[in-house]
Write a protein that holds these residues in place. Sequence first.
Motif, mmCIF file in Angstrom:
data_model
loop_
_atom_site.group_PDB
_atom_site.id
_atom_site.type_symbol
_atom_site.label_atom_id
_atom_site.label_comp_id
_atom_site.label_asym_id
_atom_site.label_seq_id
_atom_site.Cartn_x
_atom_site.Cartn_y
_atom_site.Cartn_z
ATOM 1 N N GLN A 1 -20.035 45.930 32.338
ATOM 2 C CA GLN A 1 -19.741 46.432 33.677
ATOM 3 C C GLN A 1 -18.502 47.315 33.698
ATOM 4 N N LEU A 2 -17.604 47.106 32.747
ATOM 5 C CA LEU A 2 -16.346 47.847 32.722
ATOM 6 C C LEU A 2 -16.543 49.241 32.158
ATOM 7 N N GLN A 3 -15.709 50.146 32.646
ATOM 8 C CA GLN A 3 -15.696 51.510 32.136
ATOM 9 C C GLN A 3 -14.278 51.817 31.683
ATOM 10 N N ALA A 4 -14.150 52.691 30.701
ATOM 11 C CA ALA A 4 -12.829 53.045 30.179
ATOM 12 C C ALA A 4 -11.953 53.585 31.306
ATOM 13 N N GLY A 5 -10.730 53.080 31.394
ATOM 14 C CA GLY A 5 -9.798 53.520 32.411
ATOM 15 C C GLY A 5 -9.927 52.806 33.742
ATOM 16 N N GLN A 6 -10.900 51.923 33.865
ATOM 17 C CA GLN A 6 -11.113 51.196 35.114
ATOM 18 C C GLN A 6 -9.979 50.194 35.336
ATOM 19 N N THR A 7 -9.574 50.014 36.586
ATOM 20 C CA THR A 7 -8.542 49.046 36.939
ATOM 21 C C THR A 7 -9.205 47.725 37.309
ATOM 22 N N VAL A 8 -8.682 46.624 36.737
ATOM 23 C CA VAL A 8 -9.213 45.293 36.997
ATOM 24 C C VAL A 8 -8.066 44.407 37.450
ATOM 25 N N GLN A 9 -8.265 43.680 38.538
ATOM 26 C CA GLN A 9 -7.261 42.742 39.048
ATOM 27 C C GLN A 9 -7.428 41.409 38.325
ATOM 28 N N LEU A 10 -6.450 41.032 37.496
ATOM 29 C CA LEU A 10 -6.494 39.774 36.759
ATOM 30 C C LEU A 10 -5.697 38.708 37.494
ATOM 31 N N HIS A 11 -6.084 37.456 37.297
ATOM 32 C CA HIS A 11 -5.341 36.323 37.856
ATOM 33 C C HIS A 11 -4.244 35.947 36.866
ATOM 34 N N HIS A 12 -3.035 35.712 37.397
ATOM 35 C CA HIS A 12 -1.902 35.407 36.526
ATOM 36 C C HIS A 12 -0.878 34.585 37.299
ATOM 37 N N LEU A 13 -0.305 33.588 36.642
ATOM 38 C CA LEU A 13 0.778 32.794 37.208
ATOM 39 C C LEU A 13 2.026 32.984 36.357
ATOM 40 N N ASP A 14 3.188 33.137 36.998
ATOM 41 C CA ASP A 14 4.437 33.281 36.256
ATOM 42 C C ASP A 14 4.752 32.038 35.432
ATOM 43 N N LEU A 15 4.221 30.880 35.863
ATOM 44 C CA LEU A 15 4.440 29.633 35.151
ATOM 45 C C LEU A 15 3.842 29.666 33.742
ATOM 46 N N TYR A 16 2.734 30.402 33.573
ATOM 47 C CA TYR A 16 2.056 30.540 32.273
ATOM 48 C C TYR A 16 2.004 32.023 31.912
ATOM 49 N N PRO A 17 3.068 32.570 31.348
ATOM 50 C CA PRO A 17 3.153 34.013 31.138
ATOM 51 C C PRO A 17 2.136 34.590 30.150
ATOM 52 N N GLU A 18 1.559 33.772 29.303
ATOM 53 C CA GLU A 18 0.604 34.275 28.309
ATOM 54 C C GLU A 18 -0.846 34.176 28.772
ATOM 55 N N VAL A 19 -1.101 33.598 29.951
ATOM 56 C CA VAL A 19 -2.471 33.335 30.398
ATOM 57 C C VAL A 19 -2.867 34.319 31.493
ATOM 58 N N PHE A 20 -3.982 35.003 31.265
ATOM 59 C CA PHE A 20 -4.571 35.904 32.244
ATOM 60 C C PHE A 20 -6.053 35.563 32.343
ATOM 61 N N LEU A 21 -6.593 35.546 33.551
ATOM 62 C CA LEU A 21 -8.003 35.248 33.761
ATOM 63 C C LEU A 21 -8.688 36.410 34.463
ATOM 64 N N ILE A 22 -9.905 36.705 34.044
ATOM 65 C CA ILE A 22 -10.680 37.737 34.724
ATOM 66 C C ILE A 22 -11.225 37.160 36.028
ATOM 67 N N PRO A 23 -11.514 37.983 37.003
ATOM 68 C CA PRO A 23 -12.064 37.473 38.265
ATOM 69 C C PRO A 23 -13.359 36.693 38.032
ATOM 70 N N GLY A 24 -13.474 35.547 38.669
ATOM 71 C CA GLY A 24 -14.671 34.723 38.553
ATOM 72 C C GLY A 24 -14.721 33.866 37.310
ATOM 73 N N ALA A 25 -13.657 33.872 36.497
ATOM 74 C CA ALA A 25 -13.660 33.084 35.263
ATOM 75 C C ALA A 25 -13.552 31.594 35.545
ATOM 76 N N TYR A 26 -12.948 31.245 36.660
ATOM 77 C CA TYR A 26 -12.756 29.829 36.983
ATOM 78 C C TYR A 26 -12.829 29.671 38.495
ATOM 79 N N SER A 27 -13.511 28.654 38.916
ATOM 80 C CA SER A 27 -13.553 28.348 40.337
ATOM 81 C C SER A 27 -13.124 26.894 40.518
ATOM 82 N N PRO A 28 -12.488 26.554 41.635
ATOM 83 C CA PRO A 28 -12.043 25.175 41.848
ATOM 84 C C PRO A 28 -13.178 24.158 41.765
#
Length: 77
Positions: free
Chosen positions: A21-48
Amino acid sequence: MHFTFHGQAYSVKVDRAYCEQLQAGQTVQLHHLDLYPEVFLIPGAYSPSEGFLWGALFLFGCYAVISSVRQLRKDHN
């Protein structure tokens, strides 16, 4: 998927369907918490609700093990 955040390079594993679905140069909003600086999640990767399901599965497994142990002790005596 490789990206930079605050001047540092990071990468996130994405499945084939999301990658297509991704295209080169496309902007994606990732989920990130300052508490875990090395962890980034793509949208829809985890749901409560997924967390609740894993918790329910864990509790069911505990119940099954305890019931089995009780039954084995009962049969042994």
